[in-house]
Write a protein that holds these residues in place. Structure first.
Motif, PDB file in Angstrom:
ATOM      1  N   LEU A  45       0.810  -1.218   0.000  1.00 33.71           N
ATOM      2  CA  LEU A  45       0.000   0.000   0.000  1.00 33.71           C
ATOM      3  C   LEU A  45       0.846   1.273   0.000  1.00 33.71           C
ATOM      4  CD1 LEU A  45      -2.952  -0.899   2.381  1.00 33.71           C
ATOM      5  CD2 LEU A  45      -3.029  -0.571  -0.095  1.00 33.71           C
ATOM      6  N   GLN A  46       2.018   1.234   0.604  1.00 34.17           N
ATOM      7  CA  GLN A  46       2.853   2.439   0.615  1.00 34.17           C
ATOM      8  C   GLN A  46       3.301   2.815  -0.793  1.00 34.17           C
ATOM      9  OE1 GLN A  46       6.646   2.994   0.822  1.00 34.17           O
ATOM     10  NE2 GLN A  46       7.267   0.952   0.208  1.00 34.17           N
ATOM     11  N   ILE A  47       3.262   1.882  -1.726  1.00 32.31           N
ATOM     12  CA  ILE A  47       3.550   2.172  -3.132  1.00 32.31           C
ATOM     13  C   ILE A  47       2.253   2.314  -3.931  1.00 32.31           C
ATOM     14  CG2 ILE A  47       4.574   1.238  -5.259  1.00 32.31           C
ATOM     15  CD1 ILE A  47       6.663   2.104  -3.226  1.00 32.31           C
ATOM     16  N   ALA A  48       1.294   1.442  -3.662  1.00 30.34           N
ATOM     17  CA  ALA A  48       0.067   1.405  -4.459  1.00 30.34           C
ATOM     18  C   ALA A  48      -0.767   2.678  -4.325  1.00 30.34           C
ATOM     19  CB  ALA A  48      -0.778   0.190  -4.060  1.00 30.34           C
ATOM     20  N   ILE A  49      -0.819   3.283  -3.141  1.00 28.96           N
ATOM     21  CA  ILE A  49      -1.641   4.482  -2.962  1.00 28.96           C
ATOM     22  C   ILE A  49      -1.079   5.657  -3.769  1.00 28.96           C
ATOM     23  CG2 ILE A  49      -2.501   6.177  -1.293  1.00 28.96           C
ATOM     24  CD1 ILE A  49      -2.686   3.834   0.728  1.00 28.96           C
ATOM     25  N   PRO A  50       0.222   5.971  -3.674  1.00 29.50           N
ATOM     26  CA  PRO A  50       0.718   7.051  -4.533  1.00 29.50           C
ATOM     27  C   PRO A  50       0.655   6.721  -6.024  1.00 29.50           C
ATOM     28  CG  PRO A  50       2.419   6.353  -2.963  1.00 29.50           C
ATOM     29  CD  PRO A  50       1.214   5.527  -2.704  1.00 29.50           C
ATOM     30  N   VAL A  51       0.850   5.462  -6.389  1.00 28.47           N
ATOM     31  CA  VAL A  51       0.720   5.079  -7.794  1.00 28.47           C
ATOM     32  C   VAL A  51      -0.710   5.330  -8.260  1.00 28.47           C
ATOM     33  CG1 VAL A  51       0.678   3.085  -9.364  1.00 28.47           C
ATOM     34  CG2 VAL A  51       2.654   3.463  -7.891  1.00 28.47           C
ATOM     35  N   ALA A  52      -1.683   4.968  -7.422  1.00 28.50           N
ATOM     36  CA  ALA A  52      -3.086   5.218  -7.759  1.00 28.50           C
ATOM     37  C   ALA A  52      -3.346   6.710  -7.916  1.00 28.50           C
ATOM     38  CB  ALA A  52      -3.998   4.621  -6.684  1.00 28.50           C
ATOM     39  N   VAL A  70       3.479  15.394  -8.480  1.00 25.40           N
ATOM     40  CA  VAL A  70       4.930  15.188  -8.539  1.00 25.40           C
ATOM     41  C   VAL A  70       5.642  16.100  -7.539  1.00 25.40           C
ATOM     42  CG1 VAL A  70       6.979  15.488 -10.002  1.00 25.40           C
ATOM     43  CG2 VAL A  70       4.970  14.289 -10.892  1.00 25.40           C
ATOM     44  N   PHE A  71       5.255  17.376  -7.505  1.00 22.71           N
ATOM     45  CA  PHE A  71       5.887  18.312  -6.565  1.00 22.71           C
ATOM     46  C   PHE A  71       5.625  17.908  -5.113  1.00 22.71           C
ATOM     47  CE2 PHE A  71       5.863  21.695  -9.996  1.00 22.71           C
ATOM     48  CZ  PHE A  71       7.234  21.694 -10.133  1.00 22.71           C
ATOM     49  N   SER A  72       4.383  17.560  -4.801  1.00 18.06           N
ATOM     50  CA  SER A  72       4.057  17.236  -3.403  1.00 18.06           C
ATOM     51  C   SER A  72       4.710  15.928  -2.973  1.00 18.06           C
ATOM     52  CB  SER A  72       2.546  17.194  -3.183  1.00 18.06           C
ATOM     53  OG  SER A  72       1.952  16.146  -3.903  1.00 18.06           O
ATOM     54  N   TYR A  73       4.690  14.922  -3.834  1.00 17.70           N
ATOM     55  CA  TYR A  73       5.269  13.627  -3.474  1.00 17.70           C
ATOM     56  C   TYR A  73       6.788  13.731  -3.341  1.00 17.70           C
ATOM     57  CZ  TYR A  73       5.835   8.574  -3.259  1.00 17.70           C
ATOM     58  OH  TYR A  73       6.144   7.293  -2.853  1.00 17.70           O
ATOM     59  N   ALA A  74       7.419  14.401  -4.293  1.00 20.26           N
ATOM     60  CA  ALA A  74       8.881  14.565  -4.223  1.00 20.26           C
ATOM     61  C   ALA A  74       9.281  15.346  -2.976  1.00 20.26           C
ATOM     62  CB  ALA A  74       9.387  15.267  -5.475  1.00 20.26           C
ATOM     63  N   THR A  75       8.538  16.388  -2.662  1.00 18.57           N
ATOM     64  CA  THR A  75       8.833  17.174  -1.456  1.00 18.57           C
ATOM     65  C   THR A  75       8.716  16.317  -0.207  1.00 18.57           C
ATOM     66  OG1 THR A  75       8.093  19.212  -2.499  1.00 18.57           O
ATOM     67  CG2 THR A  75       8.130  19.182  -0.087  1.00 18.57           C
ATOM     68  N   SER A  76       7.666  15.507  -0.129  1.00 20.79           N
ATOM     69  CA  SER A  76       7.487  14.670   1.065  1.00 20.79           C
ATOM     70  C   SER A  76       8.637  13.681   1.232  1.00 20.79           C
ATOM     71  CB  SER A  76       6.138  13.939   1.023  1.00 20.79           C
ATOM     72  OG  SER A  76       6.129  12.939   0.030  1.00 20.79           O
ATOM     73  N   HIS A 105       7.516   4.791   4.870  1.00 15.83           N
ATOM     74  CA  HIS A 105       6.334   4.099   4.351  1.00 15.83           C
ATOM     75  C   HIS A 105       5.083   4.941   4.591  1.00 15.83           C
ATOM     76  CE1 HIS A 105       8.893   0.552   4.139  1.00 15.83           C
ATOM     77  NE2 HIS A 105       7.885  -0.206   3.719  1.00 15.83           N
ATOM     78  N   THR A 106       4.970   5.463   5.816  1.00 21.33           N
ATOM     79  CA  THR A 106       3.789   6.238   6.180  1.00 21.33           C
ATOM     80  C   THR A 106       3.750   7.550   5.406  1.00 21.33           C
ATOM     81  OG1 THR A 106       3.937   5.255   8.385  1.00 21.33           O
ATOM     82  CG2 THR A 106       2.479   7.139   8.138  1.00 21.33           C
ATOM     83  N   THR A 107       4.887   8.201   5.249  1.00 22.43           N
ATOM     84  CA  THR A 107       4.936   9.434   4.454  1.00 22.43           C
ATOM     85  C   THR A 107       4.439   9.178   3.041  1.00 22.43           C
ATOM     86  OG1 THR A 107       6.809  10.325   5.705  1.00 22.43           O
ATOM     87  CG2 THR A 107       6.446  11.213   3.504  1.00 22.43           C
ATOM     88  N   ALA A 154       4.640  11.467  12.508  1.00 23.59           N
ATOM     89  CA  ALA A 154       5.478  12.425  11.781  1.00 23.59           C
ATOM     90  C   ALA A 154       5.434  12.152  10.280  1.00 23.59           C
ATOM     91  CB  ALA A 154       6.912  12.372  12.290  1.00 23.59           C
ATOM     92  N   GLY A 155       5.460  10.885   9.892  1.00 23.35           N
ATOM     93  CA  GLY A 155       5.355  10.535   8.473  1.00 23.35           C
ATOM     94  C   GLY A 155       4.037  11.005   7.875  1.00 23.35           C
ATOM     95  N   ALA A 156       2.956  10.829   8.627  1.00 25.74           N
ATOM     96  CA  ALA A 156       1.648  11.286   8.154  1.00 25.74           C
ATOM     97  C   ALA A 156       1.618  12.805   8.001  1.00 25.74           C
ATOM     98  CB  ALA A 156       0.552  10.818   9.112  1.00 25.74           C
ATOM     99  N   VAL A 157       2.182  13.516   8.973  1.00 27.58           N
ATOM    100  CA  VAL A 157       2.199  14.985   8.922  1.00 27.58           C
ATOM    101  C   VAL A 157       3.010  15.471   7.719  1.00 27.58           C
ATOM    102  CG1 VAL A 157       3.075  17.051  10.089  1.00 27.58           C
ATOM    103  CG2 VAL A 157       1.755  15.361  11.363  1.00 27.58           C
ATOM    104  N   VAL A 158       4.150  14.869   7.462  1.00 30.21           N
ATOM    105  CA  VAL A 158       4.976  15.274   6.313  1.00 30.21           C
ATOM    106  C   VAL A 158       4.235  15.002   5.006  1.00 30.21           C
ATOM    107  CG1 VAL A 158       7.102  14.797   5.024  1.00 30.21           C
ATOM    108  CG2 VAL A 158       7.174  15.014   7.515  1.00 30.21           C
ATOM    109  N   GLY A 159       3.630  13.825   4.892  1.00 32.52           N
ATOM    110  CA  GLY A 159       2.896  13.474   3.669  1.00 32.52           C
ATOM    111  C   GLY A 159       1.717  14.394   3.409  1.00 32.52           C
ATOM    112  N   ILE A 160       0.915  14.639   4.432  1.00 28.89           N
ATOM    113  CA  ILE A 160      -0.256  15.505   4.289  1.00 28.89           C
ATOM    114  C   ILE A 160       0.173  16.955   4.086  1.00 28.89           C
ATOM    115  CG2 ILE A 160      -2.298  16.409   5.480  1.00 28.89           C
ATOM    116  CD1 ILE A 160      -2.473  13.619   6.878  1.00 28.89           C
ATOM    117  N   GLY A 161       1.154  17.391   4.850  1.00 30.13           N
ATOM    118  CA  GLY A 161       1.611  18.775   4.745  1.00 30.13           C
ATOM    119  C   GLY A 161       2.130  19.125   3.367  1.00 30.13           C
TER     120      GLY A 161
END
Length: 194
Positions: A45-52, A70-76, A105-107, A154-161
């Motif tokens: 899922l840590q790969i499948a969700i961003p791929v989706a 691309v910008f948000s994922y690369a930044t995270s 993984h969580t990020t 922290a991973g969730a905060v970085v990913g969402i932020g």
């Protein structure tokens, strides 16, 4: 909108969960089979969700969304791996690995989930967030227990932020043009949505 993406996500999840269920556990292991399934599911899922998330932008031909993703994922990912190098928090269970904070993984999972929710709404985002939460749990409760709650949060905060910095909600078109004809009457409409 998400039909092709959903099919891909379910297919990947099925393949890897099937792999996890077919694993043999060593006789002296202190872990149960469900822990291995949970960890493997989180890995997928840590790969499948961003791929989706990325594929959804392509299927919808949402090129602005593709760029924002691309910008948000690369930044995270850059922020996460920079923090790992700077903070050097030891992994649980005295592994002598100093890259626990934040959970990568969580990020990754929350970056994809928050993009889907922010760009396309809660109708799809709620399921992506559920998958991302499962990734977070898998990082703490899997047989290897790679992270504690603070690493996962922290991973969730970085990913969402990072998503909320670069991503705007999707709008199809602000202009709607219509034409109707009935005998001698012709009607042309132009609607602009604010």
């Amino acid at each position: 909108m998400v039909n092709k993406t959903t099919i891909l996500l379910i297919s990947l999840l099925f393949i890897f969960t099937n792999k996890a269920l077919s694993q043999t556990i060593e006789p002296n292991s202190t872990h149960e089979k469900w822990e291995f399934v949970l960890e493997d599911t989180g890995d997928v899922l840590q790969i499948a969700i961003p791929v989706a998330a990325g594929l959804t932008t392509l299927f919808k031909e949402d090129w602005d969304g593709t760029k924002q993703f691309v910008f948000s994922y690369a930044t995270s990912l850059v922020v996460t791996h920079s923090l790992k190098k700077i903070i050097r928090k030891e992994r649980p269970e005295d592994r002598n690995l100093y890259d626990a904070f934040p959970s990568g993984h969580t990020t990754s999972a929350f970056s994809g989930a928050s993009f889907i929710q922010r760009r396309y709404g809660w109708k799809y985002g709620k399921w992506a967030y559920l998958g991302a939460a499962l990734v977070g749990v898998s990082r703490m409760e899997g047989p290897d227990g790679w992270h504690d709650i603070w690493d996962v949060l922290a991973g969730a905060v970085v990913g969402i932020g990072s998503t909320y910095i670069f991503t705007t909600p999707y709008e199809k078109s602000k202009v709607d043009v219509g034409f109707s004809s009935n005998g001698d009457t012709h009607v042309f409409t132009l609607i602009y949505k604010f």
